[in-house]
Enzyme design. Structure first.
Site: not given
Ligand code: AMP
Length: 279
Positions: A34, A144, A150
């Site tokens: 994040h 991400g 997504q």
């Molecule tokens: P989430 O809180 O899981 O909904 O993730 C929020 C954002 O962070 C989304 O765009 C995810 O794709 C991105 N994200 C989650 N994990 C990672 C990671 N390991 N590397 C890069 N982006 C990430």
């Protein structure tokens, strides 16, 4: 750093942000993945906002909504440390009031991979991201590659619905042993945590096979399955070689592909992906 909960407060706070405004949508329990999005947004935008919202609409009835980890105080400390300007922590009651009935569906891209297994998941994602975009009105939004489908679904939605927003997809951040960072990694027991890097090993093995000239989608998929089968704690749901534009599963020779997988390690469902042949 301003922290707001209600929509009216958000709109007022948003008025005073200098453009271009970057938005990083999250479900909280922040990690380096994040924060890499936040840092990219900081480097490209005059102001940065982060939303923290565990969106009930994207969880199926048997999924981990109630167990989803939360630590708002820690998240806010981390975001303040990154120099974020505005954090929005909407409530489910305000996002989806009792009369709520409007949904956004990206029809085809949402049918495959995660969408095939997690019915309604991308309808929930597309709807909440639309609401976040309409409320926050960012110039750029950061997602991400970890959640590859997504990002692809959101890019399509932004194009289809004429959102004046640039979507930026940032690389997956991994632990030293290759495990993609995820809020869900905290569910893993120590033994499961040791088993979890098998996803990345399987993706790397297929990607290495591709680099040595293998182009048959079925062989690349079989390579991932072979590596996953070496880990007794891993229960694969799918290992996919898909067209990165349409997300359709590939069988013949490919030039480019999204390699992706969903694997249960114990009770925890992990996803990961790698692009091959990316130009
Ligand atoms: P989430 O809180 O899981 O909904 O993730 C929020 C954002 O962070 C989304 O765009 C995810 O794709 C991105 N994200 C989650 N994990 C990672 C990671 N390991 N590397 C890069 N982006 C990430």
């Amino acid at each position: 750093m301003k922290v707001v909960e209600g929509l009216a407060e958000l709109r007022e706070a948003r008025e005073s942000l200098t453009k271009p405004v970057g938005l990083v949508p999250t479900m909280g329990t922040l990690h380096e993945g994040h924060l890499s999005l936040v840092r990219r947004a900081k480097s490209e935008c005059a102001s940065v906002g982060v939303s923290i919202f565990v969106n009930p609409a994207q969880f199926g009835p048997t999924e981990d909504l109630d167990a989803y980890p939360m630590d708002l105080e820690r998240d806010l400390d981390l975001l303040a440390g990154e120099g974020v300007d505005l954090v929005w922590t909407p409530t489910a009651a305000e996002m989806y009031d009792s009369g709520y009935q409007t949904w956004v569906e990206v029809e085809e891209l949402a049918q495959y991979l995660e969408g095939e297994i997690r019915e309604g998941h991308f309808r929930g994602v597309a709807t909440v991201v639309t609401k976040l975009f309409n409320s926050f009105q960012p110039d750029r939004a950061y997602f991400g590659q970890k959640d590859a489908q997504q990002s692809i679904v959101i890019r399509r939605m932004v194009e289809d619905l004429n959102f004046p927003i640039e979507v930026i997809v940032c690389p997956t951040v991994r632990e030293a042993d290759g495990l993609a960072m995820s809020s869900r990694n905290s569910y893993l027991s120590p033994e499961e945590r040791r088993a979890a890097p098998v996803l990345y090993r399987a993706l790397l093995a297929a990607s290495q096979l591709f680099s040595t000239g293998e182009r048959e989608a079925d062989r690349l998929r079989a390579e991932m399955e072979t590596v996953l089968a070496t880990e007794p704690r891993a229960r694969p749901e799918y290992a996919s070689v898909a067209d990165p534009a349409t997300l359709e599963e590939q069988h013949g020779p490919i030039e480019q592909a999204l390699l992706s997988m969903a694997v249960f390690v114990g009770k925890t469902r992990l996803i990961d992906n790698l692009m091959v042949g990316d130009k």
